[in-house]
Write a protein that holds these residues in place. Structure first.
Motif, mmCIF file in Angstrom:
data_model
loop_
_atom_site.group_PDB
_atom_site.id
_atom_site.type_symbol
_atom_site.label_atom_id
_atom_site.label_comp_id
_atom_site.label_asym_id
_atom_site.label_seq_id
_atom_site.Cartn_x
_atom_site.Cartn_y
_atom_site.Cartn_z
ATOM 1 N N GLY A 77 22.312 -21.561 4.920
ATOM 2 C CA GLY A 77 21.607 -21.620 3.645
ATOM 3 C C GLY A 77 20.112 -21.794 3.807
ATOM 4 O O GLY A 77 19.473 -21.151 4.648
ATOM 5 N N VAL A 78 19.535 -22.689 2.988
ATOM 6 C CA VAL A 78 18.081 -22.903 2.963
ATOM 7 C C VAL A 78 17.742 -24.046 3.921
ATOM 8 O O VAL A 78 18.136 -25.191 3.691
ATOM 9 N N TRP A 79 17.001 -23.758 4.994
ATOM 10 C CA TRP A 79 16.596 -24.801 5.926
ATOM 11 C C TRP A 79 15.265 -24.443 6.572
ATOM 12 O O TRP A 79 14.805 -23.301 6.532
ATOM 13 N N VAL A 80 14.646 -25.468 7.156
ATOM 14 C CA VAL A 80 13.395 -25.314 7.876
ATOM 15 C C VAL A 80 13.474 -26.199 9.116
ATOM 16 O O VAL A 80 14.103 -27.267 9.088
ATOM 17 N N ALA A 81 12.870 -25.766 10.210
ATOM 18 C CA ALA A 81 12.888 -26.522 11.457
ATOM 19 C C ALA A 81 11.469 -26.778 11.927
ATOM 20 O O ALA A 81 10.585 -25.938 11.764
ATOM 21 N N HIS A 82 11.277 -27.993 12.518
ATOM 22 C CA HIS A 82 9.951 -28.374 13.010
ATOM 23 C C HIS A 82 10.138 -29.311 14.198
ATOM 24 O O HIS A 82 11.030 -30.169 14.191
ATOM 25 N N PRO A 83 9.317 -29.202 15.233
ATOM 26 C CA PRO A 83 9.494 -30.048 16.423
ATOM 27 C C PRO A 83 9.247 -31.535 16.169
ATOM 28 O O PRO A 83 9.713 -32.371 16.940
ATOM 29 N N ASN A 84 8.520 -31.903 15.094
ATOM 30 C CA ASN A 84 8.244 -33.313 14.814
ATOM 31 C C ASN A 84 9.357 -33.992 14.025
ATOM 32 O O ASN A 84 9.311 -35.209 13.822
ATOM 33 N N ALA A 85 10.321 -33.249 13.549
ATOM 34 C CA ALA A 85 11.424 -33.851 12.795
ATOM 35 C C ALA A 85 12.282 -34.684 13.738
ATOM 36 O O ALA A 85 12.556 -34.276 14.871
ATOM 37 N N THR A 86 12.705 -35.839 13.278
ATOM 38 C CA THR A 86 13.555 -36.719 14.083
ATOM 39 C C THR A 86 15.015 -36.628 13.638
ATOM 40 O O THR A 86 15.881 -36.244 14.415
ATOM 41 N N ASP A 87 15.269 -36.985 12.393
ATOM 42 C CA ASP A 87 16.618 -36.908 11.835
ATOM 43 C C ASP A 87 16.667 -35.803 10.790
ATOM 44 O O ASP A 87 15.646 -35.470 10.162
ATOM 45 N N PRO A 88 17.838 -35.227 10.562
ATOM 46 C CA PRO A 88 17.959 -34.250 9.472
ATOM 47 C C PRO A 88 17.586 -34.885 8.132
ATOM 48 O O PRO A 88 17.966 -36.014 7.843
ATOM 49 N N GLU A 89 16.831 -34.176 7.344
ATOM 50 C CA GLU A 89 16.360 -34.669 6.052
ATOM 51 C C GLU A 89 16.526 -33.586 4.999
ATOM 52 O O GLU A 89 16.645 -32.399 5.318
ATOM 53 N N ARG A 90 16.553 -34.018 3.760
ATOM 54 C CA ARG A 90 16.459 -33.078 2.649
ATOM 55 C C ARG A 90 15.005 -33.040 2.226
ATOM 56 O O ARG A 90 14.391 -34.084 1.989
ATOM 57 N N VAL A 91 14.435 -31.831 2.138
ATOM 58 C CA VAL A 91 13.003 -31.684 1.896
ATOM 59 C C VAL A 91 12.770 -30.659 0.794
ATOM 60 O O VAL A 91 13.675 -29.922 0.394
ATOM 61 N N ILE A 92 11.514 -30.620 0.339
ATOM 62 C CA ILE A 92 11.076 -29.571 -0.578
ATOM 63 C C ILE A 92 9.962 -28.804 0.129
ATOM 64 O O ILE A 92 9.043 -29.393 0.708
#
Length: 307
Positions: A77-92
């Motif tokens: 579905g709708v997701w985004v990935a970034h190297p600074n993310a630590t835990d999975p989050e719900r974002v806008i």
């Protein structure tokens, strides 16, 4: 007025009040039970409600930089990935160039790929209006749930009737009305008293076996409640979808391999989305097995959530 007439009037008035007491609808408005019908409505009106809404949490995660969709279709579905993310989050995710937004899941980007650090899925790109291979400035902010009390509606002011519309009528003679009511009561009593008594049930003939009592239907055993999970995150989130049909298609593919999914609709800042989750797992071993099975279907970004 004679003593006999006075006694008859008192008996009639007393009987009328006894009959009216059995039926609340026969009482005048000021004598009706104030708790009937209106009590639950008034209680609900006085009690405020609490709703949940999404609020932005930049202190948890927020970046503004170039994002890219590599043009390949993606699952989840709708997701985004970034190297600074630590835990999975719900974002806008916001695209300032065209004002479009998307509610998405945020994951950690495990491997370094040349180009922008923000990588978006194909469905996120469609929501944000991104073209394949064309980087665009994006802002990604974490979301959190916040409980907000809702004030109860104000109590309505009583509306007085227009005095000009109140009709007037001449009162009947109370003594004559009471005597007429007493006569009707006496006639009714005599009529009820002359009813024949019901016939006793016929005795069974000698030697006849009594009819077997009907056996009560076997009580259906209630369905066993789902075992309570002691895990703080007993569900597996497969993905967040901005198109309901995509969520349904994903859920159908999970059912085909024996996984029972649940589609949970949501709304954030006016954007509707549908989450697909599976579970709950009752223990860590069951959760790990479920996650491994889901990842084996290609949903490598699935992760544990609380609900």
């Amino acid at each position: 007025m004679s003593i006999k007439t006075t006694v008859k009037v008192a008996m009639a008035l007393g009987g009328a009040f006894l009959v009216a007491a059995c039926d609340d609808t026969n009482l005048p408005g000021f004598m009706k039970n104030a708790n009937s019908g209106e009590k639950s409505v008034q209680t609900a009106a006085r009690q405020g409600k609490v709703i949940e809404r999404d609020v932005e949490a930049p202190e948890v995660f927020q970046v503004t930089e170039k994002g890219l969709w590599d043009g390949r279709p993606s699952l989840g579905g709708v997701w985004v990935a970034h190297p600074n993310a630590t835990d999975p989050e719900r974002v806008i995710i916001r695209n300032p160039a065209n004002g479009k937004t998307a509610v998405a899941a945020l994951f950690r980007r495990e491997r370094e790929i040349p180009g922008p650090r923000l990588q978006v899925s194909s469905e996120a790109a469609a929501e944000l209006g991104l073209l394949a291979g064309a980087p665009a400035e994006l802002t990604v902010t974490a979301l959190r749930k916040e409980k907000v009390p809702v004030a109860p509606p104000p109590e309505a002011e009583p509306v007085l009737e227009d005095p000009e519309e109140i009709s007037q009528s001449t009162l009947d003679d109370p003594i004559a009305a009471a005597e007429a009511a007493l006569d009707r009561t006496e006639k009714t009593t005599r009529r009820i008293g002359t009813r024949p008594a019901p016939k006793p049930a016929a005795k069974p003939e000698a030697g006849a076996k009594p009819a077997a009592a009907a056996k009560p239907a076997a009580d259906a055993k209630p369905a066993a409640p789902a075992p309570a999970s002691k895990l703080s995150k007993p569900f597996i989130q497969i993905g967040i979808f901005s198109v309901e049909q995509n969520a349904k298609n994903t859920a159908e593919s999970l059912r085909g391999v024996g996984i029972i999914p649940t589609i949970k609709p949501g709304d954030s800042n006016g954007k509707k989305f549908w989450r697909v989750v599976a579970g709950p797992a009752t223990n860590k071993a069951e959760l790990a097995t479920l996650l491994k099975k889901i990842e084996g279907l290609g949903f490598v970004d699935a992760y544990a959530v609380s609900n």
